[in-house]
Enzyme design. Structure first.
Site, PDB file in Angstrom:
ATOM      1  N   LYS A 106       0.864  -1.185   0.000  1.00 13.41           N
ATOM      2  CA  LYS A 106       0.000   0.000   0.000  1.00 13.41           C
ATOM      3  C   LYS A 106       0.899   1.232   0.000  1.00 13.41           C
ATOM      4  O   LYS A 106       1.949   1.242   0.656  1.00 13.41           O
ATOM      5  CB  LYS A 106      -0.885  -0.047   1.257  1.00 13.41           C
ATOM      6  CG  LYS A 106      -1.966   1.024   1.319  1.00 13.41           C
ATOM      7  CD  LYS A 106      -2.850   0.809   2.560  1.00 13.41           C
ATOM      8  CE  LYS A 106      -3.976   1.809   2.656  1.00 13.41           C
ATOM      9  NZ  LYS A 106      -4.866   1.539   3.817  1.00 13.41           N
ATOM     10  N   SER A 164      -9.733   1.423   2.693  1.00 12.50           N
ATOM     11  CA  SER A 164      -8.833   2.237   1.903  1.00 12.50           C
ATOM     12  C   SER A 164      -7.758   1.430   1.171  1.00 12.50           C
ATOM     13  O   SER A 164      -7.161   1.941   0.225  1.00 12.50           O
ATOM     14  CB  SER A 164      -8.140   3.264   2.795  1.00 12.50           C
ATOM     15  OG  SER A 164      -7.329   2.621   3.761  1.00 12.50           O
ATOM     16  N   SER A 219      -9.905  -1.114   6.910  1.00 11.20           N
ATOM     17  CA  SER A 219      -9.314  -0.829   5.595  1.00 11.20           C
ATOM     18  C   SER A 219      -8.550  -1.976   4.957  1.00 11.20           C
ATOM     19  O   SER A 219      -8.174  -1.879   3.793  1.00 11.20           O
ATOM     20  CB  SER A 219      -8.389   0.391   5.681  1.00 11.20           C
ATOM     21  OG  SER A 219      -9.153   1.569   5.663  1.00 11.20           O
TER      22      SER A 219
END
Lengths: 101, 498, 510
Positions: free
Chosen positions: B80, B155, B179
């Site tokens: 990420k 996310s 997330s």
């Protein structure tokens, strides 16, 4: 009492987020809606309840030894800065022209 | 011919060790898979071809030298984009950090590299991890590999999409209020939020420091367990004051029987408004499958769970305000040109560097922390956190793990939900786990009867019962037909390994 | 403006101090492993943590916490077992994260006190009517010599991190006003800093100065800082307000900055007290403001007016685990504490028969005290007061004397082989070398003869010459003795001991 646009403008100034007039209106609506979402917290009787600031159980006294470790070179330290001079980070005037103190 | 997406992490490492293929071939296959799939998923923000080939070459050289290979040798991974990795930018999908070059490598990333993994690049996300769609990325949205018209969740949407489309074997994400688990559920992959403190946060750009936790996503529980081994190897991280030692072999108990052990369900949660019927059905089916495997299903209650949303939005906003205060354009990040004063430069850099949600969260946090307001909301939220933690303690006194939905719905089309408040409410099943610092995992169980999109169910365990959680996740995986599944329209597309 | 002594007859000055001390003797910063900077090039000692790079996390330096606990024990504070770090937010780029990591309502150590001994010659600023200490209970009694003891309560000492240094370019004298840009050096950012806050118990500028001196001596003895006011490793802000004699409510205070010497601390408070008195006596009101001391113009000027309290959005730092200090930890800190200046002074005074003043001067400087004790161990007890005299009155002019040189010069002075002036000359020669004073004095013929027979002959010769003066002495003019000693010294070409000449002259004239 809901936040006024002036309240929100004050917070924006403190938080260093420039907002246009229209953005201030939107932000005021958003914040008042968001605060309403928090109402359930106000209904609790929390007398005698200790806060949990750290979800780490009984973990306490975390420290390190006083031993030097490698840091960043000057080039690495300044690499991401937009404005540098004489080995330092450079910022524009802190006080505006007429402001003498 | 097989595609790299058909192999598990263990198969890749074993294949390299046995000389069936080289790490470089695996890396090139993964780069090829990305090249042929990412134009559809748009999961990546950067592909680190050079880093990948260098790491793979190192693995191949180690094998040639007769060295024992590490457990994730040559396994394609990606991170990420809120995780620092030297040699890449760390943008947090924000204009603010569009050109920010990592000055160091995050501990969780380093540990994956130390375990031999090949780094393929950085993955899209909601800006600064504020969101549950990945649509708030400043650069572009990502798409759900099961239906590219839909969001992958967020996310860590790029992480889930890259894994679901078979672009990488394992991705790391971060989970502040769901997330990792929610996009894993929406994309039909396994996503684990480890216990707070199990995985170092050092080098992961902070959102809510007392809630954030990095963790792995994969197409198999076994891959996730291998990643957990890597992430906890070496014990606690001396660079993270809140990290703790939980090094152990997460594979060892993966196939332990769950017979006679207890799974708690919370009936009230399954009756909640807004829970899609197909998700309710899937969750109930998962309970049945665990019962069929010999587990006892018991009913427990988490009475404060409904209010966890309020507590969460206070804590997350306040911590976000504080953590994002440093982005003022002076030392790094977007700097507004031509400003006469520092205050003007800071205010305009932040106004133009941050997207709308980042500004909203910070504004709310700055208000909630202000003097006189702090006690009313922040302190109250931290006390409610104590109540939520107690609820869990009582529930875990009755059940080894808890079973519940992850997301009230399957993936939805881009733009279908635009009201921030509606999106906040969708986090109800995931956030209390972050508030209490427990562990949780999303396991794909089926495609929705109505939507034909993946549905994950969530297992939650008490702090540092991460290995137990994986045992139950594996039991559920065995009972379902989703193990190793790549989204059908991507499976086998490019990425061929001889 | 009226004089301070007059103002303090009518008004009570209520003074509190906030003292920041950098823990300069540690190796590393508060929350990262960067070396603590002394005179390094800008941004030479920085890392992801102290530059506030995204993703970096703080880890506290254990020695810093030991240091603050020692500071607390030395100032009679209570060690607060449970405390936390907090974040204090303000947008200013001298803090890399735009918040400072500091402590909240509970500091590591709290509720202490120092008993301030105010000697007679520094006691007159305190009006005689102020006869009760600020706790309202402790009487301030004056000793026969006019000295007094005032207990000064310490509210807390908390741990925090220092800010970066900023250089303002383009304005006058590096001031921020008029500057066109500023340059930031993060070397100092993250240096461990302890902030001591007193209760408003001080009543005179002299007490404030004494408190600061005493605190500095204490921290120097603990070895936790180099405590340089000049270089800013110890910094003091003063708060002062006035109230009419006998009143108990507090007036509006002003906060004084730039007090970077003991003299500035004293003079700025004295000025501010007189200024406030003038404002109040003219029927005006004192504004709550921060004022800057300008030493060259001997006045304070307004830096900023505080209309509302600053809102720093304090909250407990989630990145730092709380503290629950153990008995073992506190005892370890206690065991590491050296003898403190007060105890050392009492010991020096009683062990060696020094005056409390001399003993205090030696005990207050750890290097001097170490030198004193080392040299004293090599001398006979009766010689030690002479050593103290050497260390206080002679040695400070010479920076590089060795312990052996001090022992040697003390012995020579003790047996009157050198005058004080000659000793100064000898020390000037040996300073910075390994030569011994006794050898240098001998080589240069400075050693005074103590051979009574040889000196007696000179005395007899002088008395034979100076019959007028001898008669005057016998007639009662004792002052003439000095002239006769001078004649003896001249006759001996400076080699005779003046004390012995004195003694022999008195014998013969008696």
């Amino acid at each position: 009492m809901p936040l006024t646009k002036q309240d929100v403008a004050g917070i924006a100034e403190y938080a260093r987020i420039a907002l246009s007039d229209a953005e201030l209106d939107e932000m005021t609506d958003y914040m008042n809606d968001a605060i309403e979402l928090l109402d359930p917290l106000l209904e609790y009787d929390l007398d005698g309840v200790e806060p949990t600031f750290h979800p780490i159980g009984e973990l306490v006294n975390v420290t390190r030894d006083d031993v030097v470790t490698a840091g960043l070179s000057l080039d690495e330290a300044l690499a991401n800065a937009s404005n540098v001079r004489d080995r330092a980070f450079r910022v524009p005037a802190i006080l505006s022209g007429g402001d003498e103190s | 011919m097989t595609s790299v997406d058909a192999l598990s992490a263990r198969q890749i490492a074993a294949g390299i060790a046995a000389g069936e293929f080289s790490a470089t071939e695996v890396a090139r296959a993964a780069l090829d898979a990305i090249a042929s799939r990412d134009n559809q998923t748009r999961a990546f923000l950067q592909v680190s071809e050079d880093l990948a080939l260098t790491a793979a070459a190192r693995t191949d050289a180690a094998r040639a030298a007769g060295e024992a290979l590490p457990p994730l040798a040559g396994v394609p991974v990606a991170f990420k984009d809120n995780m620092n990795l030297l040699g890449t930018r760390t943008t947090c999908a924000s204009r603010m950090l569009e050109s920010y070059e990592s000055a160091y490598t995050a501990t969780c990333v380093q540990r994956m590299l130390d375990a031999g993994a090949t780094p393929l690049g950085k993955l899209n996300m909601d800006e600064f991890a504020f969101g549950s769609t990945t649509d708030s990325s400043a650069f572009h949205p990502s798409n759900n590999p099961w239906d590219i018209a839909c969001v992958p969740g967020g996310s860590s949407g790029g992480s889930a999409a890259a894994v679901a489309a078979g672009e990488v074997t394992i991705a790391l994400g971060s989970d502040t209020g769901g997330s990792i688990r929610q996009p894993a559920s929406l994309c039909g992959v396994v996503g684990m939020k480890p216990t707070y403190g199990a995985v170092s946060r050092y080098g992961v750009v902070a959102f809510g420091s007392s809630l954030d936790q990095a963790g792995p996503l994969g197409r198999r529980v076994e891959d996730v367990a291998l990643a957990m081994n890597a992430l906890t190897a070496g014990g606690r991280d001396p660079c993270d004051s809140t990290s703790r030692h939980c090094e152990q072999d997460f594979l060892a108990h993966l196939d332990d029987p769950i017979e006679g052990r207890t799974v708690g369900i919370i009936p009230a949660l399954l009756q909640a408004d807004g829970l899609a019927p197909e998700v309710r059905v899937a969750t109930q089916a998962a309970a049945t499958q665990l019962a069929d495997a010999g587990a006892h299903i018991v009913e427990v209650d988490l009475p404060n769970m409904a209010n966890s949303i309020s507590a969460y939005y206070v804590l997350a906003s306040c911590e976000a305000f504080s953590n994002l205060a440093r982005f003022d354009g002076v030392r790094y990040g977007y700097q507004e040109p031509g400003c006469a004063t520092l205050a003007e430069q800071s205010s305009l850099s932040r106004a133009h560097g941050f997207g709308p949600e980042a500004k909203r969260r910070q504004m709310l946090g700055a208000y909630l922390l202000s003097s006189g307001v702090y006690e009313r909301y922040y302190l109250a939220a931290q006390k409610v956190r104590t109540l939520i933690t107690r609820d869990y303690q009582q529930a875990f006194a009755q059940a080894d793990v808890l079973l519940m939905p992850v997301s009230p719905t399957v993936a939805w089309p881009h733009g279908a939900i635009s009201d921030p408040a509606a999106l906040y409410l969708a986090d109800v099943y995931t956030i209390s786990n972050n508030i209490a610092g427990n562990c949780g995992i999303s396991v794909p169980v089926c495609l929705g009867a109505d939507s034909e999109l993946p549905i994950g169910v969530q297992l939650q365990g008490p702090a540092f019962a991460d290995a137990r959680l994986l045992t139950f996740a594996r039991a559920l995986e065995r009972a379902c037909q989703m193990e190793g599944a790549v989204a059908p329209s991507f499976a086998g597309r490019g990425g061929e390994l001889r | 403006m009226r004089k301070l002594s007059e103002v303090l007859r009518d008004w009570e000055a209520v003074i509190g101090l906030e003292v920041h001390t950098e823990l300069t003797t540690l190796e590393t910063k508060m929350f990262c492993g960067c070396r603590i900077s002394h005179d390094d090039e800008p941004n030479a000692n920085v890392c992801p943590v102290c530059l506030g790079l995204p993703g970096a996390l703080p880890v506290p330096n254990e020695r810093a916490i030991e240091s603050i606990v020692m500071a607390g024990l030395a100032t009679n504070c209570e060690v607060m077992r449970r405390s936390m770090f907090y974040r204090k937010h303000y947008f200013y780029p001298d803090m890399a994260k735009n918040f400072q990591t500091t402590q909240g309502p509970v500091a590591f150590v709290m509720h202490g006190h120092l008993d301030l001994e105010v000697p007679a010659d520094r006691a007159d600023e305190r009006p005689t009517w102020a006869s009760v200490a600020a706790d309202g209970a402790t009487p301030i009694e004056r000793a026969a010599d006019g000295s007094y003891v005032a207990p000064i309560r310490i509210l807390r000492i908390h741990m925090e991190e220092d800010a970066a240094k900023m250089v303002h370019v383009g304005g006058a004298e590096g001031r921020i006003g008029g500057a066109t840009e500023s340059l930031i050096d993060y070397n100092r950012c993250g240096t461990p800093l302890i902030e001591l806050v007193t209760e408003p118990d001080l009543r005179t500028p002299e007490e404030a100065r004494l408190f600061m001196e005493k605190l500095r001596e204490t921290f120097l003895a603990l070895g936790i800082s180099d405590c340089s006011l000049e270089h800013g490793s110890m910094r003091c802000d003063g708060n002062v307000s006035l109230r009419r004699r006998g009143e108990s409510s507090l007036g509006t205070k002003s906060e004084l900055k730039n007090l970077n010497s003991f003299k500035s601390l004293h003079d700025a408070l004295a000025y501010e007290i007189c200024r406030q008195a003038e404002v109040l006596e003219a029927g005006g009101v004192v504004l709550q403001e921060t004022r800057h001391w300008e030493p060259s113009r001997r006045r304070t000027v307004v830096m900023r007016v505080k209309e509302t309290a600053d809102d720093y959005r304090f909250f407990p730092d989630p990145d730092l685990a709380p503290f629950d200090l153990t008995d073992e930890f506190v005892e370890r800190c206690r065991a590491r504490m050296p003898e403190l200046p007060d105890a050392k002074r009492e010991r020096f005074a009683s062990q060696w028969g020094l005056t409390r003043r001399d003993a205090g001067r030696l005990a207050g400087d750890p290097d001097l005290a170490r030198l004193f004790e080392g040299a004293a161990a090599q001398l006979r007890p009766q010689e030690v007061p002479t050593l103290a005299n050497v260390l206080i009155n002679l040695a400070p002019s010479f920076g590089a004397l060795t312990m052996l040189q001090l022992v040697s010069i003390t012995e020579l002075l003790f047996r009157d082989a050198l005058t004080f002036a000659q000793a100064r000359e000898v020390l000037g020669i040996v300073n910075g070398t390994d030569q011994m004073p006794i050898v240098v004095a001998g080589d240069r013929g400075l050693l005074q003869s103590t051979d009574t027979d040889a000196l007696g002959a000179i005395v007899d010769e002088v008395l034979a010459r100076c019959t007028d003066q001898a008669r005057q002495y016998r007639d009662g003019n004792r002052k003439v003795l000095g002239f006769l000693v001078g004649q003896c010294m001249r006759a001996s070409e400076g080699a005779g001991n003046p004390k012995l000449f004195n003694q022999l002259l008195v014998e013969r004239l008696g």
